[in-house]
Design a protein around this motif. Structure first.
Motif, PDB file in Angstrom:
ATOM      1  N   GLN A  23       0.943  -1.274  -0.087  1.00 17.23           N
ATOM      2  CA  GLN A  23      -0.160   0.130  -0.084  1.00 17.23           C
ATOM      3  C   GLN A  23       0.837   1.224  -0.041  1.00 17.23           C
ATOM      4  OE1 GLN A  23      -2.369  -0.783   3.440  1.00 17.23           O
ATOM      5  NE2 GLN A  23      -4.244  -1.844   2.162  1.00 17.23           N
ATOM      6  N   ALA A  24       1.779   1.206   0.710  1.00 20.47           N
ATOM      7  CA  ALA A  24       3.000   2.410   0.727  1.00 20.47           C
ATOM      8  C   ALA A  24       3.634   2.563  -0.513  1.00 20.47           C
ATOM      9  CB  ALA A  24       3.906   2.099   1.823  1.00 20.47           C
ATOM     10  N   LEU A  25       3.952   1.497  -1.292  1.00 18.94           N
ATOM     11  CA  LEU A  25       4.468   1.676  -2.616  1.00 18.94           C
ATOM     12  C   LEU A  25       3.352   2.162  -3.616  1.00 18.94           C
ATOM     13  CD1 LEU A  25       6.466   0.969  -4.755  1.00 18.94           C
ATOM     14  CD2 LEU A  25       5.425  -1.520  -4.937  1.00 18.94           C
ATOM     15  N   GLU A  26       2.230   1.587  -3.407  1.00 21.23           N
ATOM     16  CA  GLU A  26       1.013   2.377  -4.398  1.00 21.23           C
ATOM     17  C   GLU A  26       0.913   3.801  -4.117  1.00 21.23           C
ATOM     18  OE1 GLU A  26      -3.720   1.768  -5.350  1.00 21.23           O
ATOM     19  OE2 GLU A  26      -2.973   0.706  -3.633  1.00 21.23           O
ATOM     20  N   ALA A  27       0.881   4.223  -2.758  1.00 12.31           N
ATOM     21  CA  ALA A  27       0.871   5.662  -2.593  1.00 12.31           C
ATOM     22  C   ALA A  27       2.053   6.333  -3.139  1.00 12.31           C
ATOM     23  CB  ALA A  27       0.821   5.848  -0.996  1.00 12.31           C
ATOM     24  N   ALA A  28       3.278   5.823  -2.918  1.00 10.82           N
ATOM     25  CA  ALA A  28       4.305   6.408  -3.670  1.00 10.82           C
ATOM     26  C   ALA A  28       4.439   6.554  -5.145  1.00 10.82           C
ATOM     27  CB  ALA A  28       5.703   5.464  -3.252  1.00 10.82           C
ATOM     28  N   LEU A  29       3.865   5.423  -5.771  1.00 12.28           N
ATOM     29  CA  LEU A  29       3.723   5.585  -7.111  1.00 12.28           C
ATOM     30  C   LEU A  29       2.668   6.574  -7.558  1.00 12.28           C
ATOM     31  CD1 LEU A  29       4.121   1.848  -8.427  1.00 12.28           C
ATOM     32  CD2 LEU A  29       5.713   3.584  -8.595  1.00 12.28           C
ATOM     33  N   LEU A  30       1.745   6.705  -6.824  1.00 11.43           N
ATOM     34  CA  LEU A  30       0.565   7.681  -7.141  1.00 11.43           C
ATOM     35  C   LEU A  30       0.968   9.311  -6.881  1.00 11.43           C
ATOM     36  CD1 LEU A  30      -2.551   5.951  -5.556  1.00 11.43           C
ATOM     37  CD2 LEU A  30      -2.126   6.385  -7.872  1.00 11.43           C
ATOM     38  N   GLU A  31       1.884   9.338  -5.867  1.00 11.71           N
ATOM     39  CA  GLU A  31       2.608  10.627  -5.513  1.00 11.71           C
ATOM     40  C   GLU A  31       3.774  11.197  -6.316  1.00 11.71           C
ATOM     41  OE1 GLU A  31       3.182  10.401  -1.336  1.00 11.71           O
ATOM     42  OE2 GLU A  31       1.054  10.171  -1.085  1.00 11.71           O
ATOM     43  N   GLN A  32       4.153  10.062  -7.323  1.00  9.54           N
ATOM     44  CA  GLN A  32       5.364  10.274  -7.890  1.00  9.54           C
ATOM     45  C   GLN A  32       6.456  10.624  -7.266  1.00  9.54           C
ATOM     46  OE1 GLN A  32       4.298  12.986 -11.191  1.00  9.54           O
ATOM     47  NE2 GLN A  32       2.564  11.689 -11.938  1.00  9.54           N
ATOM     48  N   THR A  33       6.621   9.646  -6.359  1.00 13.85           N
ATOM     49  CA  THR A  33       7.844   9.741  -5.441  1.00 13.85           C
ATOM     50  C   THR A  33       9.306   9.514  -6.104  1.00 13.85           C
ATOM     51  OG1 THR A  33       6.237   9.117  -3.441  1.00 13.85           O
ATOM     52  CG2 THR A  33       8.764   8.662  -3.195  1.00 13.85           C
ATOM     53  N   ASP A  34      10.156  10.189  -5.562  1.00 10.51           N
ATOM     54  CA  ASP A  34      11.565   9.737  -6.169  1.00 10.51           C
ATOM     55  C   ASP A  34      11.596   8.251  -6.471  1.00 10.51           C
ATOM     56  OD1 ASP A  34      14.214  10.647  -6.763  1.00 10.51           O
ATOM     57  OD2 ASP A  34      14.850   9.702  -5.218  1.00 10.51           O
ATOM     58  N   CYS A  35      12.437   7.966  -7.626  1.00 13.00           N
ATOM     59  CA  CYS A  35      12.631   6.700  -7.892  1.00 13.00           C
ATOM     60  C   CYS A  35      13.536   5.845  -7.073  1.00 13.00           C
ATOM     61  CB  CYS A  35      13.498   6.635  -9.205  1.00 13.00           C
ATOM     62  SG  CYS A  35      12.547   7.114 -10.678  1.00 13.00           S
ATOM     63  N   ASN A  36      14.355   6.450  -6.367  1.00  9.53           N
ATOM     64  CA  ASN A  36      15.146   5.773  -5.168  1.00  9.53           C
ATOM     65  C   ASN A  36      14.469   5.213  -4.143  1.00  9.53           C
ATOM     66  OD1 ASN A  36      17.556   5.021  -3.917  1.00  9.53           O
ATOM     67  ND2 ASN A  36      17.517   6.924  -2.775  1.00  9.53           N
ATOM     68  N   LEU A  37      13.373   6.117  -3.628  1.00  3.38           N
ATOM     69  CA  LEU A  37      12.413   5.495  -2.639  1.00  3.38           C
ATOM     70  C   LEU A  37      11.566   4.518  -3.164  1.00  3.38           C
ATOM     71  CD1 LEU A  37      11.538   9.254  -0.968  1.00  3.38           C
ATOM     72  CD2 LEU A  37      13.089   7.331  -0.010  1.00  3.38           C
ATOM     73  N   VAL A  38      10.970   4.609  -4.311  1.00  8.01           N
ATOM     74  CA  VAL A  38      10.420   3.454  -4.850  1.00  8.01           C
ATOM     75  C   VAL A  38      11.315   2.173  -4.832  1.00  8.01           C
ATOM     76  CG1 VAL A  38       9.253   2.500  -6.855  1.00  8.01           C
ATOM     77  CG2 VAL A  38       8.992   4.983  -6.249  1.00  8.01           C
ATOM     78  N   LEU A  39      12.468   2.389  -5.470  1.00  8.74           N
ATOM     79  CA  LEU A  39      13.269   1.138  -5.389  1.00  8.74           C
ATOM     80  C   LEU A  39      13.546   0.397  -3.965  1.00  8.74           C
ATOM     81  CD1 LEU A  39      15.967   2.350  -8.107  1.00  8.74           C
ATOM     82  CD2 LEU A  39      14.088   0.452  -8.474  1.00  8.74           C
ATOM     83  N   GLN A  40      13.565   1.403  -3.217  1.00 12.75           N
ATOM     84  CA  GLN A  40      13.882   1.047  -1.675  1.00 12.75           C
ATOM     85  C   GLN A  40      12.629   0.093  -1.106  1.00 12.75           C
ATOM     86  OE1 GLN A  40      14.816   4.363   0.725  1.00 12.75           O
ATOM     87  NE2 GLN A  40      16.277   3.553   1.685  1.00 12.75           N
ATOM     88  N   GLN A  41      11.517   0.599  -1.555  1.00 13.55           N
ATOM     89  CA  GLN A  41      10.288   0.076  -1.201  1.00 13.55           C
ATOM     90  C   GLN A  41      10.139  -1.369  -1.817  1.00 13.55           C
ATOM     91  OE1 GLN A  41       8.368   1.399   1.231  1.00 13.55           O
ATOM     92  NE2 GLN A  41       7.174  -0.451   1.463  1.00 13.55           N
ATOM     93  N   LEU A  42      10.377  -1.508  -3.170  1.00 11.65           N
ATOM     94  CA  LEU A  42      10.451  -2.598  -3.837  1.00 11.65           C
ATOM     95  C   LEU A  42      11.391  -3.630  -3.129  1.00 11.65           C
ATOM     96  CD1 LEU A  42      10.187  -1.228  -7.519  1.00 11.65           C
ATOM     97  CD2 LEU A  42       8.510  -2.825  -6.324  1.00 11.65           C
ATOM     98  N   ALA A  43      12.586  -3.179  -2.734  1.00 13.02           N
ATOM     99  CA  ALA A  43      13.441  -4.217  -2.118  1.00 13.02           C
ATOM    100  C   ALA A  43      13.043  -4.626  -0.717  1.00 13.02           C
ATOM    101  CB  ALA A  43      14.655  -3.470  -2.191  1.00 13.02           C
ATOM    102  N   ALA A  44      12.125  -3.626  -0.089  1.00 11.83           N
ATOM    103  CA  ALA A  44      11.649  -4.030   1.050  1.00 11.83           C
ATOM    104  C   ALA A  44      10.478  -5.288   0.924  1.00 11.83           C
ATOM    105  CB  ALA A  44      11.171  -2.844   1.786  1.00 11.83           C
ATOM    106  N   ILE A  45       9.766  -5.015   0.147  1.00 11.31           N
ATOM    107  CA  ILE A  45       8.622  -5.848  -0.306  1.00 11.31           C
ATOM    108  C   ILE A  45       9.226  -7.236  -0.688  1.00 11.31           C
ATOM    109  CG2 ILE A  45       6.651  -6.614  -1.704  1.00 11.31           C
ATOM    110  CD1 ILE A  45       6.212  -3.515  -1.596  1.00 11.31           C
ATOM    111  N   ARG A  46      10.158  -7.039  -1.628  1.00 16.26           N
ATOM    112  CA  ARG A  46      10.730  -8.514  -2.037  1.00 16.26           C
ATOM    113  C   ARG A  46      11.401  -9.222  -0.724  1.00 16.26           C
ATOM    114  NH1 ARG A  46      15.634  -9.102  -6.536  1.00 16.26           N
ATOM    115  NH2 ARG A  46      15.468 -11.387  -6.477  1.00 16.26           N
ATOM    116  N   GLY A  47      12.084  -8.517  -0.055  1.00 18.25           N
ATOM    117  CA  GLY A  47      12.824  -9.070   1.163  1.00 18.25           C
ATOM    118  C   GLY A  47      11.685  -9.679   2.101  1.00 18.25           C
ATOM    119  N   ALA A  48      10.673  -9.021   2.181  1.00 16.44           N
ATOM    120  CA  ALA A  48       9.468  -9.467   3.223  1.00 16.44           C
ATOM    121  C   ALA A  48       8.896 -10.860   2.706  1.00 16.44           C
ATOM    122  CB  ALA A  48       8.404  -8.329   3.445  1.00 16.44           C
ATOM    123  N   ILE A  49       8.796 -10.812   1.340  1.00 17.27           N
ATOM    124  CA  ILE A  49       8.150 -11.975   0.582  1.00 17.27           C
ATOM    125  C   ILE A  49       9.029 -13.224   0.719  1.00 17.27           C
ATOM    126  CG2 ILE A  49       7.597 -12.992  -1.697  1.00 17.27           C
ATOM    127  CD1 ILE A  49       5.389 -11.269  -0.489  1.00 17.27           C
TER     128      ILE A  49
END
Length: 91
Positions: A23-49
């Protein structure tokens, strides 16, 4: 499947944490957050999975493959199922 039931509270906690991360990733994408923060979130999700997969996989192996009361036939079936899941997961 009893091993899943034994640990369902902990597993559900992990799944809910992953849900929050997505959900945080979706919000970041909707808010057009900096790519670095999106990549960080993706890495965190991958680690959690990966962590969730490792926990369920460990439990599966202990319960269906390594338990002393598991028959040879059940162990072979369990290995075949595990092999299919791992191949799918690692694609």
């Amino acid at each position: 499947m009893t091993h899943i039931l034994k640990h369902s509270k902990a597993l559900l906690t992990r799944v809910r944490r992953i849900t929050g991360q997505t959900q945080a990733l979706e919000a970041a994408l909707l808010e057009q957050t900096d790519c670095n923060l999106v990549l960080q979130q993706l890495a965190a999700i991958r680690g959690a999975i990966n962590g969730l997969m490792a926990e369920v996989l460990d439990s599966y192996m202990r319960e269906h493959l390594a338990a002393p009361d598991v028959s040879h036939e059940s162990r072979e079936q369990g290995m075949e199922q595990l092999s299919r899941v791992l191949h799918s997961y690692l694609k």
